[in-house]
Design a protein around this motif. Sequence first.
Motif, PDB file in Angstrom:
ATOM      1  N   GLU A  56     -17.803  23.570 -30.830  1.00  0.00           N
ATOM      2  CA  GLU A  56     -16.942  22.554 -30.221  1.00  0.00           C
ATOM      3  C   GLU A  56     -16.676  22.847 -28.742  1.00  0.00           C
ATOM      4  O   GLU A  56     -16.647  23.995 -28.311  1.00  0.00           O
ATOM      5  CB  GLU A  56     -15.634  22.436 -30.991  1.00  0.00           C
ATOM      6  N   HIS A  57     -16.510  21.789 -27.971  1.00  0.00           N
ATOM      7  CA  HIS A  57     -16.338  21.887 -26.522  1.00  0.00           C
ATOM      8  C   HIS A  57     -15.153  22.750 -26.097  1.00  0.00           C
ATOM      9  O   HIS A  57     -15.298  23.527 -25.145  1.00  0.00           O
ATOM     10  CB  HIS A  57     -16.236  20.500 -25.898  1.00  0.00           C
ATOM     11  N   PRO A  58     -13.967  22.667 -26.726  1.00  0.00           N
ATOM     12  CA  PRO A  58     -12.862  23.529 -26.279  1.00  0.00           C
ATOM     13  C   PRO A  58     -13.195  25.023 -26.356  1.00  0.00           C
ATOM     14  O   PRO A  58     -12.787  25.789 -25.484  1.00  0.00           O
ATOM     15  CB  PRO A  58     -11.709  23.170 -27.218  1.00  0.00           C
ATOM     16  N   ALA A  59     -13.939  25.438 -27.354  1.00  0.00           N
ATOM     17  CA  ALA A  59     -14.315  26.850 -27.465  1.00  0.00           C
ATOM     18  C   ALA A  59     -15.275  27.236 -26.348  1.00  0.00           C
ATOM     19  O   ALA A  59     -15.144  28.308 -25.749  1.00  0.00           O
ATOM     20  CB  ALA A  59     -14.929  27.135 -28.829  1.00  0.00           C
ATOM     21  N   VAL A  60     -16.227  26.365 -26.045  1.00  0.00           N
ATOM     22  CA  VAL A  60     -17.171  26.646 -24.955  1.00  0.00           C
ATOM     23  C   VAL A  60     -16.425  26.645 -23.622  1.00  0.00           C
ATOM     24  O   VAL A  60     -16.664  27.518 -22.773  1.00  0.00           O
ATOM     25  CB  VAL A  60     -18.339  25.630 -24.954  1.00  0.00           C
ATOM     26  N   ASP A  61     -15.503  25.700 -23.434  1.00  0.00           N
ATOM     27  CA  ASP A  61     -14.702  25.661 -22.210  1.00  0.00           C
ATOM     28  C   ASP A  61     -13.919  26.959 -22.042  1.00  0.00           C
ATOM     29  O   ASP A  61     -13.826  27.509 -20.940  1.00  0.00           O
ATOM     30  CB  ASP A  61     -13.727  24.482 -22.222  1.00  0.00           C
ATOM     31  N   HIS A  62     -13.363  27.462 -23.131  1.00  0.00           N
ATOM     32  CA  HIS A  62     -12.601  28.709 -23.094  1.00  0.00           C
ATOM     33  C   HIS A  62     -13.507  29.874 -22.685  1.00  0.00           C
ATOM     34  O   HIS A  62     -13.139  30.688 -21.839  1.00  0.00           O
ATOM     35  CB  HIS A  62     -11.959  28.973 -24.460  1.00  0.00           C
ATOM     36  N   LEU A  63     -14.692  29.932 -23.266  1.00  0.00           N
ATOM     37  CA  LEU A  63     -15.634  30.995 -22.901  1.00  0.00           C
ATOM     38  C   LEU A  63     -16.036  30.898 -21.429  1.00  0.00           C
ATOM     39  O   LEU A  63     -16.185  31.916 -20.752  1.00  0.00           O
ATOM     40  CB  LEU A  63     -16.879  30.921 -23.770  1.00  0.00           C
ATOM     41  N   GLU A  64     -16.222  29.681 -20.940  1.00  0.00           N
ATOM     42  CA  GLU A  64     -16.578  29.505 -19.531  1.00  0.00           C
ATOM     43  C   GLU A  64     -15.457  29.992 -18.623  1.00  0.00           C
ATOM     44  O   GLU A  64     -15.706  30.627 -17.591  1.00  0.00           O
ATOM     45  CB  GLU A  64     -16.924  28.048 -19.249  1.00  0.00           C
ATOM     46  N   LEU A  65     -14.202  29.724 -19.013  1.00  0.00           N
ATOM     47  CA  LEU A  65     -13.054  30.193 -18.237  1.00  0.00           C
ATOM     48  C   LEU A  65     -13.000  31.722 -18.236  1.00  0.00           C
ATOM     49  O   LEU A  65     -12.813  32.345 -17.179  1.00  0.00           O
ATOM     50  CB  LEU A  65     -11.759  29.617 -18.807  1.00  0.00           C
ATOM     51  N   ILE A  80     -21.014  34.991 -14.013  1.00  0.00           N
ATOM     52  CA  ILE A  80     -21.229  35.378 -15.402  1.00  0.00           C
ATOM     53  C   ILE A  80     -21.229  34.114 -16.249  1.00  0.00           C
ATOM     54  O   ILE A  80     -20.337  33.279 -16.135  1.00  0.00           O
ATOM     55  CB  ILE A  80     -20.150  36.375 -15.874  1.00  0.00           C
ATOM     56  N   GLU A  81     -22.241  33.967 -17.073  1.00  0.00           N
ATOM     57  CA  GLU A  81     -22.380  32.800 -17.938  1.00  0.00           C
ATOM     58  C   GLU A  81     -21.553  32.976 -19.214  1.00  0.00           C
ATOM     59  O   GLU A  81     -21.341  34.109 -19.672  1.00  0.00           O
ATOM     60  CB  GLU A  81     -23.848  32.596 -18.320  1.00  0.00           C
ATOM     61  N   ALA A  82     -21.141  31.865 -19.799  1.00  0.00           N
ATOM     62  CA  ALA A  82     -20.376  31.910 -21.048  1.00  0.00           C
ATOM     63  C   ALA A  82     -21.152  32.641 -22.140  1.00  0.00           C
ATOM     64  O   ALA A  82     -20.570  33.401 -22.919  1.00  0.00           O
ATOM     65  CB  ALA A  82     -20.020  30.497 -21.505  1.00  0.00           C
ATOM     66  N   SER A  83     -22.463  32.446 -22.182  1.00  0.00           N
ATOM     67  CA  SER A  83     -23.267  33.093 -23.224  1.00  0.00           C
ATOM     68  C   SER A  83     -23.272  34.609 -23.085  1.00  0.00           C
ATOM     69  O   SER A  83     -23.486  35.325 -24.060  1.00  0.00           O
ATOM     70  CB  SER A  83     -24.705  32.561 -23.201  1.00  0.00           C
ATOM     71  N   GLU A  84     -22.997  35.123 -21.882  1.00  0.00           N
ATOM     72  CA  GLU A  84     -22.942  36.568 -21.686  1.00  0.00           C
ATOM     73  C   GLU A  84     -21.665  37.173 -22.241  1.00  0.00           C
ATOM     74  O   GLU A  84     -21.568  38.394 -22.380  1.00  0.00           O
ATOM     75  CB  GLU A  84     -23.050  36.903 -20.197  1.00  0.00           C
ATOM     76  N   MET A  85     -20.690  36.338 -22.546  1.00  0.00           N
ATOM     77  CA  MET A  85     -19.414  36.823 -23.054  1.00  0.00           C
ATOM     78  C   MET A  85     -19.472  37.107 -24.557  1.00  0.00           C
ATOM     79  O   MET A  85     -18.546  37.673 -25.115  1.00  0.00           O
ATOM     80  CB  MET A  85     -18.301  35.803 -22.771  1.00  0.00           C
ATOM     81  N   LEU A  86     -20.549  36.712 -25.204  1.00  0.00           N
ATOM     82  CA  LEU A  86     -20.686  36.909 -26.646  1.00  0.00           C
ATOM     83  C   LEU A  86     -21.883  37.786 -26.948  1.00  0.00           C
ATOM     84  O   LEU A  86     -22.900  37.733 -26.270  1.00  0.00           O
ATOM     85  CB  LEU A  86     -20.899  35.567 -27.350  1.00  0.00           C
ATOM     86  N   ALA A 140     -22.968  17.298 -18.266  1.00  0.00           N
ATOM     87  CA  ALA A 140     -22.879  16.362 -19.381  1.00  0.00           C
ATOM     88  C   ALA A 140     -22.987  17.151 -20.685  1.00  0.00           C
ATOM     89  O   ALA A 140     -23.660  18.178 -20.739  1.00  0.00           O
ATOM     90  CB  ALA A 140     -23.999  15.334 -19.294  1.00  0.00           C
ATOM     91  N   ARG A 141     -22.308  16.682 -21.709  1.00  0.00           N
ATOM     92  CA  ARG A 141     -22.354  17.349 -23.008  1.00  0.00           C
ATOM     93  C   ARG A 141     -22.634  16.315 -24.079  1.00  0.00           C
ATOM     94  O   ARG A 141     -22.040  15.251 -24.100  1.00  0.00           O
ATOM     95  CB  ARG A 141     -21.036  18.051 -23.310  1.00  0.00           C
ATOM     96  N   ALA A 142     -23.536  16.685 -24.961  1.00  0.00           N
ATOM     97  CA  ALA A 142     -23.896  15.788 -26.053  1.00  0.00           C
ATOM     98  C   ALA A 142     -22.750  15.696 -27.044  1.00  0.00           C
ATOM     99  O   ALA A 142     -22.049  16.682 -27.300  1.00  0.00           O
ATOM    100  CB  ALA A 142     -25.150  16.300 -26.750  1.00  0.00           C
ATOM    101  N   GLY A 143     -22.573  14.532 -27.607  1.00  0.00           N
ATOM    102  CA  GLY A 143     -21.576  14.359 -28.646  1.00  0.00           C
ATOM    103  C   GLY A 143     -22.188  14.670 -29.996  1.00  0.00           C
ATOM    104  O   GLY A 143     -23.360  15.033 -30.104  1.00  0.00           O
ATOM    105  N   GLY A 144     -21.405  14.519 -31.020  1.00  0.00           N
ATOM    106  CA  GLY A 144     -21.878  14.760 -32.381  1.00  0.00           C
ATOM    107  C   GLY A 144     -21.008  15.758 -33.099  1.00  0.00           C
ATOM    108  O   GLY A 144     -19.922  16.108 -32.645  1.00  0.00           O
ATOM    109  N   TRP A 145     -21.473  16.211 -34.228  1.00  0.00           N
ATOM    110  CA  TRP A 145     -20.741  17.195 -35.022  1.00  0.00           C
ATOM    111  C   TRP A 145     -20.871  18.568 -34.371  1.00  0.00           C
ATOM    112  O   TRP A 145     -21.956  18.966 -33.976  1.00  0.00           O
ATOM    113  CB  TRP A 145     -21.261  17.233 -36.451  1.00  0.00           C
ATOM    114  N   ILE A 149     -14.354  26.559 -33.815  1.00  0.00           N
ATOM    115  CA  ILE A 149     -14.123  27.994 -33.674  1.00  0.00           C
ATOM    116  C   ILE A 149     -12.659  28.179 -33.282  1.00  0.00           C
ATOM    117  O   ILE A 149     -12.225  27.632 -32.265  1.00  0.00           O
ATOM    118  CB  ILE A 149     -15.028  28.609 -32.572  1.00  0.00           C
ATOM    119  N   PRO A 150     -11.896  28.940 -34.062  1.00  0.00           N
ATOM    120  CA  PRO A 150     -10.492  29.170 -33.682  1.00  0.00           C
ATOM    121  C   PRO A 150     -10.420  29.892 -32.335  1.00  0.00           C
ATOM    122  O   PRO A 150     -11.144  30.855 -32.104  1.00  0.00           O
ATOM    123  CB  PRO A 150      -9.939  30.055 -34.804  1.00  0.00           C
ATOM    124  N   LEU A 151      -9.574  29.399 -31.458  1.00  0.00           N
ATOM    125  CA  LEU A 151      -9.411  30.010 -30.147  1.00  0.00           C
ATOM    126  C   LEU A 151      -8.282  31.034 -30.188  1.00  0.00           C
ATOM    127  O   LEU A 151      -7.278  30.825 -30.875  1.00  0.00           O
ATOM    128  CB  LEU A 151      -9.088  28.943 -29.101  1.00  0.00           C
TER     129      LEU A 151
END
Length: 171
Positions: A56-65, A80-86, A140-145, A149-151
Motif C-alpha cells: 500500500e502507498h502509505p507504507a511506501v511513502d513512510h519508507l521513502e520518508l 537513499i532509495e526506499a528499497s534500500e531501507m528493507l 505516478a502510482r498504479a492503482g489496484g489491490w 503493512i502496519p506502520l
Amino acid sequence: MKSVMKSVTTLIAALSILVLASFGCRPNESEPVSVARTFAEAVRRGDVDGMLAVVEHPAVDHLELVAERAGDQVGGRRGIEASEMLQIVGVDRTVAVADAELLEDDGERARVELTMTDGRTVRLELVWEQAIAGGDDSPARAGGWKVRIPLPSSPTLDADPLAPGVQPSGA
C-alpha cells in the motif's frame, strides 16, 4: 481442418494456463488473491522492489520518508532509495504458496489466506487504492489491490526534528 483448429485451440489454452501458473496466478483467481501470491513470491525470492510494487502507498511513502532522513544523516552525500531501507531475511526460500483462498472482499478491503508448502498459513489484508497521477515531485502510482503493512507508531519517526515548534531532544 477442424481437428487441426481444435488442436491449436487446445494448445493455446494449455499454454495460457502454463503462463498464468508460472506468474503465480491461477485461472479465475480473484485479483486480491493474485496480488497476495505476488507479494509472497517476492518475499520468498528476497525481491524488495517486487514486494514494494504491491504494498500500500502509505507504507511506501513512510519508507521513502525514512530513506530521505537516512540520506540526511549522511550529510546528503548520497540519496537513499526506499528499497534500500528493507532487507528480507529469515525466509526459507524453499517454502512457497501451495494454496490461496479469498476470505473476504468488500470491494475496498480483502483478506486472503495463503497456505504454504510447509503447512503454515499466513493471512494478508489488502486494500483497494486508486491510481495516483504523477505531479512535479511525485511519481505516478498504479492503482489496484495492495497489501496492507502496519506502520510503526513512533514519535521519533513521526516528528520532523527540523520542523518549526519541534524542540530537539535535550533542549
